[in-house]
Every structure is written in structure tokens, then in C-alpha cells.
Design an enzyme around this catalytic site. Structure first.
Site, PDB file in Angstrom:
ATOM      1  N   GLY A  14       0.601  -1.277   0.348  1.00  0.00           N
ATOM      2  CA  GLY A  14      -0.517  -0.522   0.011  1.00  0.00           C
ATOM      3  C   GLY A  14       0.806   1.221  -0.269  1.00  0.00           C
ATOM      4  O   GLY A  14       1.655   1.145   0.661  1.00  0.00           O
ATOM      5  N   THR A  15       0.118   2.262  -0.703  1.00  0.00           N
ATOM      6  CA  THR A  15       0.853   3.099  -0.620  1.00  0.00           C
ATOM      7  C   THR A  15       2.263   4.048  -1.553  1.00  0.00           C
ATOM      8  O   THR A  15       2.600   3.036  -2.171  1.00  0.00           O
ATOM      9  CB  THR A  15       1.816   4.156   0.646  1.00  0.00           C
ATOM     10  OG1 THR A  15       0.626   3.847   1.651  1.00  0.00           O
ATOM     11  CG2 THR A  15       2.688   5.160   0.704  1.00  0.00           C
ATOM     12  N   THR A  16       2.178   5.006  -2.215  1.00  0.00           N
ATOM     13  CA  THR A  16       3.245   5.554  -3.554  1.00  0.00           C
ATOM     14  C   THR A  16       3.639   6.947  -3.315  1.00  0.00           C
ATOM     15  O   THR A  16       2.249   7.810  -2.678  1.00  0.00           O
ATOM     16  CB  THR A  16       2.797   5.208  -4.957  1.00  0.00           C
ATOM     17  OG1 THR A  16       2.086   4.529  -4.564  1.00  0.00           O
ATOM     18  CG2 THR A  16       3.906   6.223  -5.503  1.00  0.00           C
ATOM     19  N   SER A 146       4.343   0.732  -2.542  1.00  0.00           N
ATOM     20  CA  SER A 146       4.043  -0.982  -3.430  1.00  0.00           C
ATOM     21  C   SER A 146       4.030  -0.186  -4.771  1.00  0.00           C
ATOM     22  O   SER A 146       3.944  -0.948  -5.741  1.00  0.00           O
ATOM     23  CB  SER A 146       2.561  -1.456  -2.877  1.00  0.00           C
ATOM     24  OG  SER A 146       1.778  -0.493  -3.313  1.00  0.00           O
TER      25      SER A 146
END
Length: 217
Positions: A14-16, A146
Site C-alpha cells: 500500500g501507498t506510493t 508498493s
């Protein structure tokens, strides 16, 4: 190493987030999606934090761990200013966080951080930190989360040394947009900040939409 731990990898899903070094400052950007397994738990997650007037930080990983570190470093930055009358230098802040993380390496904070800041002596600085206190000063760009492989692809292709903040903002949006299209754990909009000699500026959704329109018109 902790990066090979399966539990750590699970938290890192999760997340960028991205950070870009420009000739006149730093650009930070994140997506807004928070996930719990396959569930989108929050579509307005805050992953970009202002630490003081001249420094900001992005977070990826365990939300509770990251928010705890934000509170710690914000308090330390405030104490530094009360004691000295000056803002804490970005490299000092990054080193302090590195020491905190390394001190907890046996029970690590499950996070990845990007710190961007500006001071009159050292200018604009960008740092990345891992869960056990590994600290890198970035001279061009970095990304976490991710969606970072996709974001890195765009950044590698289009980053130019000494690019302006205006171009850096567009590149940050482009790299985040590409990541959100390919990574199911990233999405629901973009948060954007610029740190330069004038301080930290957090952009509104309307301002980000205007920049996106320039990019994709």
C-alpha cells in the site's frame, strides 16, 4: 535484514510516495489510499505531514508507527526552535529519526519515510529512511511504497538535474498518476507539497487539479 522479513513486507503493502530534488527546492507527493488487506479502508488518508515551517515528511507502512514518529519529530522540532530560536536543520532531523529507528531495530517501526527540508546554510535537502534507521541523502529523487516501482520508472525516464520546482511538481503528479493506475493499493487522489526558501506549501485539491490539467491537457 528486516527488508526480507515476510511480516515487514506485509505491512509495506500500500501507498506510493515520491520526493524530488529541484534546483530551487524539494517536491513531495503521496497518494491518499489506505488499505487493510484487500479492503480500501480510507480514501482520504493523510500521508504528507508538515513538521515545521521549512520541513515536511511522507509516510508509508504501518499507520500507527508512522503517526507516532510524526509526533516525536514534530515535538523535537518545536523544542529545537524554542531552545535556539532557529528551525532544526533537515539533516539533523533526519539523523535524529535515524537514531530513533535504529534504537528500536529489534522491535522496528514498520515504516518508510521521506523527509524534505530547506535551511539557509545547506539549502534544499531530501532524505529517505527505512525501518531500522538506514538513512540516505537523495540527490535526485526517491519513492516508497508498493507503487514505487512504477513511480521510479517515470522518474528515471523524465527527471532532469536542476529542474525547476514547477517542472518537479508536474513530474511528481505524473509519477503518482502512473503508480495509481498500476498499483491496486495506491489511489484516491494526490497530496502535494513544495519546500523552498519561502517555507512549506501544501497544495489544495483544486491547485493539484489545475496542475493535472496542465499536464494532461
Amino acid at each position: 535484514m528486516i527488508a526480507n522479513n515476510d511480516q515487514y513486507k506485509e505491512y509495506m503493502k500500500g501507498t506510493t510516495t515520491v520526493g524530488i530534488v529541484c534546483n530551487d527546492g524539494i517536491v513531495l507527493a503521496t497518494d491518499k489510499r489506505a488499505t487493510m488487506g484487500n479492503l480500501i479502508a480510507d480514501k482520504e488518508a493523510k500521508k504528507l505531514y508538515k513538521i515545521d515551517d521549512y520541513m515536511a515528511m511522507t509516510i508509508a507502512g504501518s499507520v500507527g508507527d508512522a503517526q507516532s514518529l510524526v509526533r516525536i519529530i514534530s515535538a523535537e522540532a518545536n523544542l529545537y526552535k524554542l531552545r535556539t530560536g532557529n528551525n532544526i536543520p533537515p539533516h539533523s532531523c533526519a539523523m535524529l529519526l535515524s537514531n530513533v529507528l535504529h534504537g528500536s531495530r529489534h522491535f522496528p517501526f514498520l515504516i518508510q519515510l521521506i523527509i524534505g527540508g530547506y535551511d539557509t546554510i545547506h539549502g534544499a535537502k531530501l532524505f529517505s529512511l527505512d525501518a531500522v534507521g538506514g538513512l540516505n541523502e537523495e540527490t535526485s529523487f526517491t519513492a516508497t511504497g508498493s507503487g514505487s516501482p512504477t513511480a521510479f520508472g517515470v522518474l528515471e525516464e523524465e527527471y532532469k538535474k536542476d529542474m525547476t520546482i514547477n517542472k518537479g511538481k508536474l513530474l511528481a503528479i505524473k509519477s503518482l498518476t502512473a503508480a495509481m493506475k498500476r498499483d491496486a493499493f495506491s489511489g484516491n487522489g494526490i497530496s502535494l507539497a513544495v519546500i523552498d526558501k519561502n517555507g512549506v506549501k501544501i497544495y489544495s485539491d483544486e491547485e493539484i487539479e489545475e496542475l493535472s490539467n496542465i499536464l494532461y491537457k
